[in-house]
Design an enzyme around this catalytic site. Structure first.
Site, PDB file in Angstrom:
ATOM      1  N   ASP A  19      49.705 -57.378  27.402  1.00 21.16           N
ATOM      2  CA  ASP A  19      49.355 -58.071  26.173  1.00 21.16           C
ATOM      3  C   ASP A  19      48.896 -56.988  25.200  1.00 21.16           C
ATOM      4  OD1 ASP A  19      48.465 -60.154  24.386  1.00 21.16           O
ATOM      5  OD2 ASP A  19      46.425 -59.677  25.049  1.00 21.16           O
ATOM      6  N   ASP A  21      46.884 -57.596  21.739  1.00 24.08           N
ATOM      7  CA  ASP A  21      45.589 -57.833  21.084  1.00 24.08           C
ATOM      8  C   ASP A  21      44.500 -58.051  22.128  1.00 24.08           C
ATOM      9  OD1 ASP A  21      46.730 -57.824  18.449  1.00 24.08           O
ATOM     10  OD2 ASP A  21      47.454 -59.855  18.798  1.00 24.08           O
ATOM     11  N   GLY A  56      45.067 -65.298  22.401  1.00 21.04           N
ATOM     12  CA  GLY A  56      46.416 -65.369  22.953  1.00 21.04           C
ATOM     13  C   GLY A  56      47.270 -66.469  22.364  1.00 21.04           C
ATOM     14  N   ARG A  59      49.544 -68.353  15.965  1.00 23.74           N
ATOM     15  CA  ARG A  59      48.834 -68.600  14.705  1.00 23.74           C
ATOM     16  C   ARG A  59      48.726 -70.097  14.426  1.00 23.74           C
ATOM     17  NH1 ARG A  59      51.589 -65.452   9.912  1.00 23.74           N
ATOM     18  NH2 ARG A  59      51.603 -63.898  11.560  1.00 23.74           N
ATOM     19  N   SER A 124      51.767 -62.289  18.991  1.00 25.01           N
ATOM     20  CA  SER A 124      51.605 -61.964  17.566  1.00 25.01           C
ATOM     21  C   SER A 124      52.912 -61.599  16.871  1.00 25.01           C
ATOM     22  CB  SER A 124      50.626 -60.805  17.415  1.00 25.01           C
ATOM     23  OG  SER A 124      50.534 -60.425  16.061  1.00 25.01           O
ATOM     24  N   LYS A 125      53.044 -62.120  15.645  1.00 26.73           N
ATOM     25  CA  LYS A 125      54.185 -61.745  14.806  1.00 26.73           C
ATOM     26  C   LYS A 125      53.926 -60.388  14.150  1.00 26.73           C
ATOM     27  CE  LYS A 125      56.012 -66.299  14.122  1.00 26.73           C
ATOM     28  NZ  LYS A 125      55.952 -67.593  13.471  1.00 26.73           N
ATOM     29  N   ASN A 126      52.707 -59.901  14.282  1.00 30.66           N
ATOM     30  CA  ASN A 126      52.353 -58.585  13.721  1.00 30.66           C
ATOM     31  C   ASN A 126      52.374 -57.484  14.784  1.00 30.66           C
ATOM     32  OD1 ASN A 126      51.548 -59.308  10.905  1.00 30.66           O
ATOM     33  ND2 ASN A 126      50.093 -60.623  11.986  1.00 30.66           N
ATOM     34  N   ASP A 178      43.951 -60.348  28.316  1.00 22.27           N
ATOM     35  CA  ASP A 178      42.521 -60.608  28.072  1.00 22.27           C
ATOM     36  C   ASP A 178      42.246 -62.084  27.771  1.00 22.27           C
ATOM     37  OD1 ASP A 178      43.796 -60.459  25.483  1.00 22.27           O
ATOM     38  OD2 ASP A 178      41.775 -60.525  24.638  1.00 22.27           O
TER      39      ASP A 178
HETATM   40  C1  BG6 Z   1      47.697 -63.075  19.865  1.00 15.95           C
HETATM   41  C2  BG6 Z   1      46.233 -63.131  19.551  1.00 15.95           C
HETATM   42  O1  BG6 Z   1      48.031 -61.840  20.403  1.00 15.95           O
HETATM   43  O2  BG6 Z   1      48.483 -63.296  18.687  1.00 15.95           O
HETATM   44  C3  BG6 Z   1      45.874 -64.422  18.839  1.00 15.95           C
HETATM   45  O3  BG6 Z   1      45.494 -63.037  20.764  1.00 15.95           O
HETATM   46  C4  BG6 Z   1      46.764 -64.603  17.617  1.00 15.95           C
HETATM   47  O4  BG6 Z   1      44.518 -64.391  18.467  1.00 15.95           O
HETATM   48  C5  BG6 Z   1      48.237 -64.540  18.034  1.00 15.95           C
HETATM   49  O5  BG6 Z   1      46.512 -65.864  17.005  1.00 15.95           O
HETATM   50  C6  BG6 Z   1      49.194 -64.683  16.863  1.00 15.95           C
HETATM   51  O6  BG6 Z   1      49.054 -63.564  16.017  1.00 15.95           O
HETATM   52  P1  BG6 Z   1      49.714 -63.423  14.581  1.00 15.95           P
HETATM   53  O7  BG6 Z   1      49.511 -61.964  14.241  1.00 15.95           O
HETATM   54  O8  BG6 Z   1      51.164 -63.795  14.713  1.00 15.95           O
HETATM   55  O9  BG6 Z   1      48.994 -64.350  13.680  1.00 15.95           O
HETATM   56 MG    MG Z   2      45.104 -60.733  23.939  1.00 17.73          MG
END
Ligand code: BG6
Ligand code: MG
Length: 223
Positions: A19, A21, A56, A59, A124-126, A178
């Site tokens: 993972d 984040d 995890g 969004r 995450s998309k980031n 996590d």
């Molecule tokens: C996960 C995070 O990795 O990504 C979450 O643990 C988050 O907290 C999720 O909401 C989506 O992330 P993003 O960057 O697409 O908003």
């Molecule tokens: Mg995480």
């Protein structure tokens, strides 16, 4: 083992899926701060404890959980998701390779040295932007992120997609997570789960460590 007996133990691991984040870097804190700011602006009840359940989660799922019973139309949902994301992305502005969590890069490299493949499995998309800022993108054989599948953690889809990209079977994968939802996803995928954090959050993983720099890889791979 006597010669006539077959080793019916589990196959050797071939990959570790990380993972991002909260495992590779402490962006879990920035996600929390982004949601807290949005909640404060919208007059919604929210705190660190409530945030634990959002780790995890995608969004959209996070926002829906934060809104609870509040009736909000799609345009409003989009506006709020964009607002939270802009706060989150702004907090990444100064991110650099120094922002990897202690022991995270060493752990990835240790896995690679042992000849196992490594992937990212992040909701995450980031994720790619974060990996680029950490200068870690090239270290991974595959990246499955918030754009890869429709059903986010705790569904197994993201980790199964990562295993497919690596061309390994789910039972040959270890997942480092996590989040409670991430451990659920790993277990649902039929993978071995390593939880990072308190037992209240990730105690249902096969192995648990308080922090990434405490992971005993030897013990996990040869348990
Ligand atoms: C996960 C995070 O990795 O990504 C979450 O643990 C988050 O907290 C999720 O909401 C989506 O992330 P993003 O960057 O697409 O908003
Ligand atoms: Mg995480």
């Amino acid at each position: 083992m006597p010669e006539h007996q077959q080793d019916v133990g589990r196959p050797a691991y071939r990959a570790v899926i990380f993972d991002l984040d909260g495992v590779i870097t402490d962006t879990a804190e920035f996600h929390y701060l982004g949601w807290q700011r949005l909640a404060d602006e919208e007059g919604l009840a929210f705190d660190r404890a409530t945030n634990e359940a959002l780790r995890g989660r995608s969004r959209r799922e996070s926002l829906l959980a934060l809104l609870g019973d509040a009736a909000v139309d799609e345009d409003e949902l989009e506006r709020m998701m964009q607002a939270k994301n802009s706060y989150y992305v702004a907090s990444l502005e100064t991110m650099s390779p120094q922002d990897a969590l202690p022991g995270a890069v060493d752990l990835v490299d240790d896995v690679r040295r042992r000849g196992l493949k490594v992937a990212i499995g992040s909701s995450s998309k980031n994720a790619r932007m974060v990996l680029d800022k950490l200068e870690l993108t090239g270290r991974f054989d595959a990246i499955a992120d918030g754009h890869t599948v429709d059903d986010a953690k705790p569904a197994p889809d993201l980790f199964l997609a990562a295993a497919q990209l690596l061309d390994v079977a789910p039972s040959e994968c270890v997942v480092v997570e996590d989040a409670a939802s991430g451990v659920d996803a790993a277990l649902a995928a039929g993978m071995t789960a390593v939880g990072i954090g308190p037992a209240e959050r990730v105690g249902h993983a096969h192995h648990r460590f308080d922090a990434v720099d405490e992971v005993d890889l030897e013990a996990v791979l040869h348990a």
